[in-house]
Write a protein that holds these residues in place. Structure first.
Motif, mmCIF file in Angstrom:
data_model
loop_
_atom_site.group_PDB
_atom_site.id
_atom_site.type_symbol
_atom_site.label_atom_id
_atom_site.label_comp_id
_atom_site.label_asym_id
_atom_site.label_seq_id
_atom_site.Cartn_x
_atom_site.Cartn_y
_atom_site.Cartn_z
ATOM 1 N N LEU A 37 8.043 2.865 6.985
ATOM 2 C CA LEU A 37 8.844 2.463 5.828
ATOM 3 C C LEU A 37 7.987 1.806 4.768
ATOM 4 O O LEU A 37 8.001 2.213 3.607
ATOM 5 N N VAL A 38 7.253 0.786 5.124
ATOM 6 C CA VAL A 38 6.345 0.108 4.199
ATOM 7 C C VAL A 38 5.087 -0.268 4.946
ATOM 8 O O VAL A 38 5.110 -0.493 6.167
ATOM 9 N N ALA A 55 10.859 -1.093 -3.176
ATOM 10 C CA ALA A 55 9.479 -1.061 -2.703
ATOM 11 C C ALA A 55 8.735 0.161 -3.229
ATOM 12 O O ALA A 55 7.544 0.089 -3.552
ATOM 13 N N TRP A 56 9.391 1.293 -3.323
ATOM 14 C CA TRP A 56 8.731 2.526 -3.779
ATOM 15 C C TRP A 56 8.226 2.410 -5.212
ATOM 16 O O TRP A 56 7.298 3.113 -5.609
ATOM 17 N N ALA A 113 0.819 -1.220 0.000
ATOM 18 C CA ALA A 113 0.000 0.000 0.000
ATOM 19 C C ALA A 113 0.848 1.264 0.000
ATOM 20 O O ALA A 113 0.561 2.207 -0.750
ATOM 21 N N ARG A 114 1.903 1.305 0.803
ATOM 22 C CA ARG A 114 2.707 2.529 0.899
ATOM 23 C C ARG A 114 4.177 2.162 1.026
ATOM 24 O O ARG A 114 4.524 1.160 1.655
ATOM 25 N N ALA A 115 5.012 2.991 0.415
ATOM 26 C CA ALA A 115 6.474 2.889 0.544
ATOM 27 C C ALA A 115 7.031 4.270 0.234
ATOM 28 O O ALA A 115 7.484 4.543 -0.874
ATOM 29 N N PHE A 171 5.577 -1.404 8.904
ATOM 30 C CA PHE A 171 6.918 -1.527 9.480
ATOM 31 C C PHE A 171 7.514 -0.144 9.604
ATOM 32 O O PHE A 171 7.569 0.619 8.633
ATOM 33 N N THR A 172 7.963 0.201 10.807
ATOM 34 C CA THR A 172 8.564 1.513 11.060
ATOM 35 C C THR A 172 10.046 1.355 11.345
ATOM 36 O O THR A 172 10.508 0.283 11.744
#
Length: 602
Positions: free
Chosen positions: A398-399, A475-476, A382-384, A462-463
């Motif tokens: 982070l992700v 990942a981005w 969903a996010r990176a 994950f932070t």
């Protein structure tokens, strides 16, 4: 025009099937292979730069299209596209002076005849491949025989014999280059090369034209077109090239031939020879421009092989060296004695001059601690928000995985637990022991599912545990893509904890104990040397620039260098081995080599 056609069969088919159609004022043909387009022919008059738009929109299933010409121009612009087996064809045509009814008839005729054009283009490509193979086969035989030629005259005879056996020309000649001027060295049949003659002048004239042309020249009599046919666009061909080919054809006909093949032979950027083949009418059709280029390159390699296999005589070399020494030092060698005395004095002085020994090696900065962030479960990313090189703060996201399904499932499990509790209360009130036990088992299973789902939700994001730098992963780029459990997404390097990896030549390993001090100069900070200390040596050497090198790790003397270090920074590490004499430092490599050689032969 005597210029050779790059697609001769295709252009003949174009003239035969399309150029005679009524109303056709111009046609331009392009052949494409894997998106690479080549202009195969251009006849008549066509608007400039139209082909860029047409080729950019190529669609093999589009077929044909017609549009009116631009303002101030009458007629129509038609295009036709077709995809063949490994070869695509695009036709751009200008039609004028015909009625709409005749226009449709002409377009139908063009479509019906396009297949013949594609067949001719495929045949051209097949013949070009055969020509390359023929040129390579003949050139390979020339390479094999080159080393056996004791001199260039014998090499020329070898070439003539091999070329005559392969191509059966009416006349073959080889010209060597002397001061950039071609001189006839050998001719088929022998004789006629020592004294001036008409044939010799024509041969040398062809060689001079080939050197100006710089590439193989294939000449043939000018083709005569039918009166109603379209003429070739005069702007398609370089005027200088056309003039050189015309002049070459005149010389070929003076030698009694109909076609000519003139091959300039290059050794790098320098011309070494020119090979000339003259063919009678109807001969020499097997070798095209592609094969001639291959053969010309292999002849150049053969010339190099012969020169290396049979250099100048050793006596001539010895006389040259002797004359050079006598001219430099004189007959009594007093200059040599003086030079030796000065050399001995310099060596003595160098033995007492102190100098620092500090060999340098290539090195790069590496993070001490690395962490790989992997996918916690199968799902969608969903996010990176961070990319390579970005610095992240502690606690930064982070992700994160797509968790809508997990949250929906969590709510469903909680609702099911509430339902089970309600049903269990009813069963207890009715004293239904069996139903109570069944509901309790279902509740335990639902609680397990609840725990697993809550754990997955915790892992979905994950932070960063500490300040770090993103040094790997993509990942981005994969946001929205599906990922698998355990698939690496991102690699982190702990910020501020770095060391240096250097590659030390094997020759220096014994002189570098652990604790050796040194400095490192980074490419990013050329004015800021950093103090380092040798910490450890690796045991897996690798070849770097032809030298067996061992990895060694260096620690920064300062806990936190002033420079803003990043993982992967490159530079040069110089290790300080102490003071020694200049003579010993300068002769270290030679002395070690001498000791190894002496031990080997002792």
């Amino acid at each position: 025009m005597t210029a050779p056609l790059t697609m001769p069969l295709f252009e003949r088919a174009l003239r035969r099937h399309l150029a005679v159609l009524p109303g056709l004022k111009g046609v331009q043909a392009f052949l494409g292979e894997a998106g690479d387009w080549t202009e195969a022919a251009r006849l008549g008059d066509l608007p400039m730069q139209v082909h860029r738009r047409v080729l950019a929109g190529f669609d093999p299933d589009a077929g044909g299209s017609v549009e009116a010409m631009g303002e101030g121009q009458d007629g129509w612009l038609a295009t036709y596209m077709v995809g063949g087996p490994g070869l695509d064809l695009v036709l751009i045509l200008r039609l004028a002076g015909i009625s709409p009814g005749d226009l449709q008839t002409t377009l139908n005729a063009i479509e019906a005849r396009t297949g013949w054009l594609l067949v001719a283009a495929l045949k051209d490509r097949e013949e070009a491949g055969e020509s390359r193979a023929l040129g390579g086969a003949v050139g390979a035989q020339v390479l094999i025989e080159a080393a056996r030629a004791r001199n260039r005259r014998l090499l020329a005879d070898q070439w003539i014999a091999r070329l005559e056996g392969s191509f059966q020309p009416a006349l073959t000649g080889v010209c060597w280059l002397r001061a950039d001027t071609p001189t006839l060295a050998a001719i088929s049949g022998g004789g006629g090369i020592e004294r001036p003659s008409d044939a010799r002048q024509a041969m040398e004239g062809l060689a001079a034209l080939a050197l100006r042309h710089r590439t193989p020249m294939l000449t043939a009599p000018a083709e005569t077109l039918a009166p109603e046919g379209l003429t070739e666009d005069p702007g398609r061909e370089d005027p200088l090239t056309a003039r050189l080919l015309d002049e070459a054809q005149v010389l070929v006909e003076r030698l009694g031939g109909a076609r000519g093949l003139i091959l300039p032979v290059w050794q790098g950027d320098k011309a070494g020879a020119v090979v000339i083949l003259i063919f009678a009418e109807g001969e020499g059709q097997g070798l095209r421009a592609e094969g001639a280029e291959t053969l010309s390159g292999l002849l150049g390699e053969a010339l190099t092989i012969q020169a290396r296999a049979h250099p100048a005589p050793l006596r001539r070399l010895g006389n040259f060296i002797t004359g050079l020494v006598v001219g430099l030092f004189g007959k009594t060698a007093w200059k040599l004695k003086l030079a030796l005395l000065l050399l001995a004095a310099a060596a003595t002085a160098a033995a007492f001059i102190p100098t620092e020994v500090a060999p340098s090696f290539t090195a790069r900065v590496e993070a001490r601690e690395r962490q790989v962030v992997s996918a916690p479960f199968d799902g969608f990313l969903a996010r990176a928000p961070y990319q390579l090189g970005d610095r992240v703060e502690p606690g930064a996201l982070l992700v994160s995985m797509e968790d809508a399904d997990l949250r929906l499932r969590l709510n469903q499990i909680r609702a099911r637990l509430a339902e089970i509790d309600s049903e269990a209360a009813t069963a207890r009130a009715q004293r239904d022991t069996a139903q109570v036990r069944l509901l309790e088992a279902q509740r335990q299973q639902s609680e397990v599912d609840l725990g697993l789902t809550e754990r997955q939700l915790e892992l979905a994001s994950f932070t960063a545990p500490s300040e770090a730098v993103v040094v790997g992963g993509d990942a981005w780029r994969r946001v929205g893509d599906r990922v698998r459990l355990g698939e690496p997404l991102m690699e982190l390097a702990t910020s501020g904890a770095f060391r240096v990896l250097a590659f030390v030549d094997e020759d220096w390993i014994s002189d570098l104990p652990v604790g050796t001090p040194g400095t490192m100069l980074l490419t990013a900070y050329p004015d800021q040397p950093l103090e380092v200390t040798l910490a450890a040596m690796g045991g897996r050497p690798e070849m770097r620039e032809g030298v067996n090198s061992f990895p060694v790790w260096l620690d920064f003397t300062e806990a936190t260098p002033d420079a803003n270090l990043l993982d992967g920074m490159r530079g040069v590490a110089r290790l300080e081995l102490g003071e020694t004499s200049a003579l010993k430092a300068w002769t270290r490599g030679a002395a070690r080599w001498f000791r190894r050689t002496l031990w080997r032969w002792s």
